[in-house]
Design a protein around this motif. Structure first.
Motif, mmCIF file in Angstrom:
data_model
loop_
_atom_site.group_PDB
_atom_site.id
_atom_site.type_symbol
_atom_site.label_atom_id
_atom_site.label_comp_id
_atom_site.label_asym_id
_atom_site.label_seq_id
_atom_site.Cartn_x
_atom_site.Cartn_y
_atom_site.Cartn_z
ATOM 1 N N ASN A 151 66.075 61.189 84.616
ATOM 2 C CA ASN A 151 65.476 59.895 84.265
ATOM 3 C C ASN A 151 66.492 58.771 84.412
ATOM 4 O O ASN A 151 66.159 57.675 84.876
ATOM 5 C CB ASN A 151 64.924 59.940 82.842
ATOM 6 C CG ASN A 151 63.662 60.774 82.739
ATOM 7 O OD1 ASN A 151 62.950 60.962 83.722
ATOM 8 N ND2 ASN A 151 63.383 61.285 81.553
ATOM 9 N N THR A 152 67.728 59.009 83.995
ATOM 10 C CA THR A 152 68.765 57.992 84.174
ATOM 11 C C THR A 152 69.061 57.791 85.653
ATOM 12 O O THR A 152 69.243 56.657 86.114
ATOM 13 C CB THR A 152 70.047 58.392 83.427
ATOM 14 O OG1 THR A 152 69.751 58.594 82.048
ATOM 15 C CG2 THR A 152 71.106 57.307 83.548
ATOM 16 N N ALA A 153 69.108 58.867 86.422
ATOM 17 C CA ALA A 153 69.388 58.764 87.855
ATOM 18 C C ALA A 153 68.319 57.969 88.592
ATOM 19 O O ALA A 153 68.584 57.393 89.651
ATOM 20 C CB ALA A 153 69.513 60.161 88.461
ATOM 21 N N ALA A 154 67.110 57.901 88.017
ATOM 22 C CA ALA A 154 66.043 57.121 88.648
ATOM 23 C C ALA A 154 66.399 55.639 88.715
ATOM 24 O O ALA A 154 65.821 54.896 89.518
ATOM 25 C CB ALA A 154 64.725 57.323 87.895
ATOM 26 N N LEU A 155 67.351 55.196 87.889
ATOM 27 C CA LEU A 155 67.782 53.799 87.947
ATOM 28 C C LEU A 155 68.399 53.455 89.292
ATOM 29 O O LEU A 155 68.429 52.283 89.685
ATOM 30 C CB LEU A 155 68.785 53.518 86.828
ATOM 31 C CG LEU A 155 68.236 53.468 85.401
ATOM 32 C CD1 LEU A 155 69.371 53.408 84.396
ATOM 33 C CD2 LEU A 155 67.305 52.276 85.239
ATOM 34 N N MET A 156 68.897 54.454 89.995
ATOM 35 C CA MET A 156 69.505 54.185 91.305
ATOM 36 C C MET A 156 68.460 53.707 92.309
ATOM 37 O O MET A 156 68.802 53.093 93.314
ATOM 38 C CB MET A 156 70.223 55.436 91.827
ATOM 39 C CG MET A 156 71.432 55.825 90.997
ATOM 40 S SD MET A 156 72.461 57.116 91.768
ATOM 41 C CE MET A 156 71.403 58.555 91.572
ATOM 42 N N ARG A 157 67.190 54.005 92.026
ATOM 43 C CA ARG A 157 66.099 53.568 92.914
ATOM 44 C C ARG A 157 65.298 52.418 92.331
ATOM 45 O O ARG A 157 64.351 51.940 92.961
ATOM 46 C CB ARG A 157 65.159 54.752 93.193
ATOM 47 C CG ARG A 157 65.846 55.976 93.765
ATOM 48 C CD ARG A 157 64.848 57.062 94.108
ATOM 49 N NE ARG A 157 64.084 57.508 92.944
ATOM 50 C CZ ARG A 157 64.497 58.445 92.098
ATOM 51 N NH1 ARG A 157 65.673 59.027 92.264
ATOM 52 N NH2 ARG A 157 63.747 58.819 91.068
ATOM 53 N N ALA A 158 65.651 51.971 91.131
ATOM 54 C CA ALA A 158 64.861 50.941 90.450
ATOM 55 C C ALA A 158 65.043 49.586 91.127
ATOM 56 O O ALA A 158 66.127 49.246 91.606
ATOM 57 C CB ALA A 158 65.269 50.857 88.983
ATOM 58 N N GLY A 159 63.960 48.814 91.161
ATOM 59 C CA GLY A 159 64.010 47.490 91.749
ATOM 60 C C GLY A 159 64.336 46.433 90.716
ATOM 61 O O GLY A 159 63.655 46.323 89.690
ATOM 62 N N TRP A 160 65.413 45.677 90.965
ATOM 63 C CA TRP A 160 65.789 44.495 90.198
ATOM 64 C C TRP A 160 66.126 44.807 88.738
ATOM 65 O O TRP A 160 65.834 44.033 87.831
ATOM 66 C CB TRP A 160 64.684 43.425 90.283
ATOM 67 C CG TRP A 160 64.028 43.400 91.617
ATOM 68 C CD1 TRP A 160 62.709 43.555 91.887
ATOM 69 C CD2 TRP A 160 64.673 43.227 92.893
ATOM 70 N NE1 TRP A 160 62.480 43.496 93.238
ATOM 71 C CE2 TRP A 160 63.673 43.299 93.889
ATOM 72 C CE3 TRP A 160 65.993 43.039 93.301
ATOM 73 C CZ2 TRP A 160 63.937 43.168 95.251
ATOM 74 C CZ3 TRP A 160 66.271 42.928 94.656
ATOM 75 C CH2 TRP A 160 65.249 42.989 95.605
ATOM 76 N N ALA A 161 66.765 45.964 88.524
ATOM 77 C CA ALA A 161 67.172 46.335 87.170
ATOM 78 C C ALA A 161 68.340 45.470 86.720
ATOM 79 O O ALA A 161 69.325 45.298 87.448
ATOM 80 C CB ALA A 161 67.569 47.809 87.129
ATOM 81 N N THR A 162 68.265 44.939 85.505
ATOM 82 C CA THR A 162 69.315 44.055 85.006
ATOM 83 C C THR A 162 70.509 44.820 84.464
ATOM 84 O O THR A 162 71.375 44.225 83.811
ATOM 85 C CB THR A 162 68.768 43.118 83.915
ATOM 86 O OG1 THR A 162 67.887 43.842 83.069
ATOM 87 C CG2 THR A 162 68.055 41.938 84.523
ATOM 88 N N ALA A 163 70.586 46.129 84.724
ATOM 89 C CA ALA A 163 71.835 46.840 84.443
ATOM 90 C C ALA A 163 72.972 46.193 85.222
ATOM 91 O O ALA A 163 74.113 46.157 84.762
ATOM 92 C CB ALA A 163 71.697 48.315 84.811
ATOM 93 N N ASP A 164 72.664 45.672 86.411
ATOM 94 C CA ASP A 164 73.604 44.866 87.208
ATOM 95 C C ASP A 164 72.771 43.971 88.106
ATOM 96 O O ASP A 164 72.331 44.375 89.175
ATOM 97 C CB ASP A 164 74.537 45.753 88.033
ATOM 98 C CG ASP A 164 75.537 44.943 88.862
ATOM 99 O OD1 ASP A 164 75.398 43.704 88.942
ATOM 100 O OD2 ASP A 164 76.469 45.547 89.417
ATOM 101 N N MET A 165 72.533 42.748 87.653
ATOM 102 C CA MET A 165 71.686 41.811 88.388
ATOM 103 C C MET A 165 72.201 40.403 88.179
ATOM 104 O O MET A 165 72.398 39.972 87.038
ATOM 105 C CB MET A 165 70.236 41.923 87.890
ATOM 106 C CG MET A 165 69.239 41.123 88.716
ATOM 107 S SD MET A 165 68.847 41.923 90.287
ATOM 108 C CE MET A 165 68.070 40.575 91.171
ATOM 109 N N ALA A 166 72.469 39.684 89.261
ATOM 110 C CA ALA A 166 72.962 38.303 89.186
ATOM 111 C C ALA A 166 71.847 37.352 89.610
ATOM 112 O O ALA A 166 71.169 37.586 90.620
ATOM 113 C CB ALA A 166 74.179 38.119 90.082
ATOM 114 N N TYR A 167 71.661 36.271 88.832
ATOM 115 C CA TYR A 167 70.633 35.277 89.128
ATOM 116 C C TYR A 167 71.241 33.877 89.156
ATOM 117 O O TYR A 167 72.190 33.581 88.420
ATOM 118 C CB TYR A 167 69.538 35.290 88.048
ATOM 119 C CG TYR A 167 68.538 36.406 88.184
ATOM 120 C CD1 TYR A 167 67.658 36.445 89.264
ATOM 121 C CD2 TYR A 167 68.458 37.416 87.230
ATOM 122 C CE1 TYR A 167 66.730 37.468 89.385
ATOM 123 C CE2 TYR A 167 67.526 38.436 87.346
ATOM 124 C CZ TYR A 167 66.661 38.454 88.427
ATOM 125 O OH TYR A 167 65.738 39.464 88.559
#
Length: 312
Positions: A123-139
């Motif tokens: 489930n955690t590894a699914a974050l590698m495919r997640a779109g626009w996750a704010t675990a690391d996202m610059a705006y």
């Protein structure tokens, strides 16, 4: 040029994250624990804001509104960027035109060597495919202002980032994926973590209300299992009700047994889908069997609660 905003609930990993960023990075930590909690111990160069447990969306809004830089980079408090992360972020952002509102980092989830990953690790590894996750996202800060930032009706760290991305795309902005990489270690959140995760079904109801039935495909998400969970729960309830109504008579037992067998078949299929790709240790098998019984009704209850709240 860049401010890093980190909402936190006081995880121990925050100290390691701040050490990895170093003292030269403009950093705002937003403490979203209840107000009676003691102050966080952070380095003196880090600014600390407090939002008193209002959720990650409110915490991120407080952070970017306190920033004065052109770009705001959001990191979760359980990620671990490499020492060159800021240089890689600057490279990702350089040359982006005004129509690009955000740049997503690539997440790396280290999985154990020598064995299959557990359900929680997958489930955690699914974050590698997640779109626009704010675990690391610059705006861009002005893009956040244009759409009002994160929607604080999302109370958990779930879907509030996807909702923001969809609103920016609908407003005509573009989002891109950068080349920087951030580590996201797997946490052990205990036996019932997969059951607690079902609270996100309430947020899915709000996403559907705001963005229509195609919202999941729009953010690159996989189809959910809610329909099968609803059928499983219905059959389980029907089996119990028919047995009670039948009073033990043969005429009542037959439909009760049929419904019970249907519930058992669906539950076994769900459990095996979670056990098969894992390490199949006794502890993991026990966890999957128990939680596979509990998850369907819990998921449906949270979705119903979310639908009622979204309609209000």
């Amino acid at each position: 040029m860049i401010t890093v905003v980190i909402p936190t609930i006081g995880r121990r990993s925050l100290r390691r994250l701040l050490a990895a960023l170093g003292p030269d990075v403009d950093t705002i930590v937003v403490d979203d624990r209840p107000r009676f909690c003691p102050s966080l111990a952070v380095p003196p160069h880090v600014r600390v804001l407090r939002t008193g447990g209002r959720g990650p969306a409110a915490a991120r809004n407080a952070g970017w509104r306190a920033a004065t830089t052109q770009w705001v980079a959001f990191l979760d408090d359980d990620v671990l960027p490499p020492p060159w992360w800021m240089d890689a972020l600057l490279t990702d952002l350089s040359g982006l035109d005004e129509g690009v509102a955000g740049s997503q980092g690539r997440l790396d989830v280290p999985l154990p060597a020598g064995r299959r990953p557990t359900d929680a690790e997958r489930n955690t590894a699914a974050l590698m495919r997640a779109g626009w996750a704010t675990a690391d996202m610059a705006y861009r800060r002005d893009a956040l202002e244009a759409v009002g930032g994160f929607d604080e009706r999302f109370p958990r760290a779930y879907r509030e980032d996807a909702d923001l991305a969809l609103r920016l795309l609908k407003a005509g902005y573009r989002l891109v994926k950068g080349r920087r990489v951030t580590g996201h270690p797997v946490r052990d959140d205990g036996f019932w973590t997969s059951v607690r995760a079902q609270r996100g079904n309430a947020d899915d109801a709000l996403m559907r209300r705001l963005h229509g039935p195609g919202w999941r495909a729009a953010v690159g998400g996989a189809p959910g299992r809610l329909g099968r969970h609803a059928l499983t729960s219905t059959l389980g309830l029907a089996a119990g009700a028919l047995f009670l109504v039948g009073g033990g008579r043969a005429a009542g037992r037959v439909p009760a047994v049929a419904a019970g067998l249907g519930w058992l078949a669906l539950t076994a299929d769900f459990a095996w889908a979670r056990v098969a790709p894992g390490p199949r240790t006794p502890a993991e098998i026990l966890r999957m069997l128990v939680t596979s019984v509990v998850i369907p009704p819990v998921a449906c209850a949270h979705r119903l609660r979310g639908e009622l709240r979204a309609r209000r």
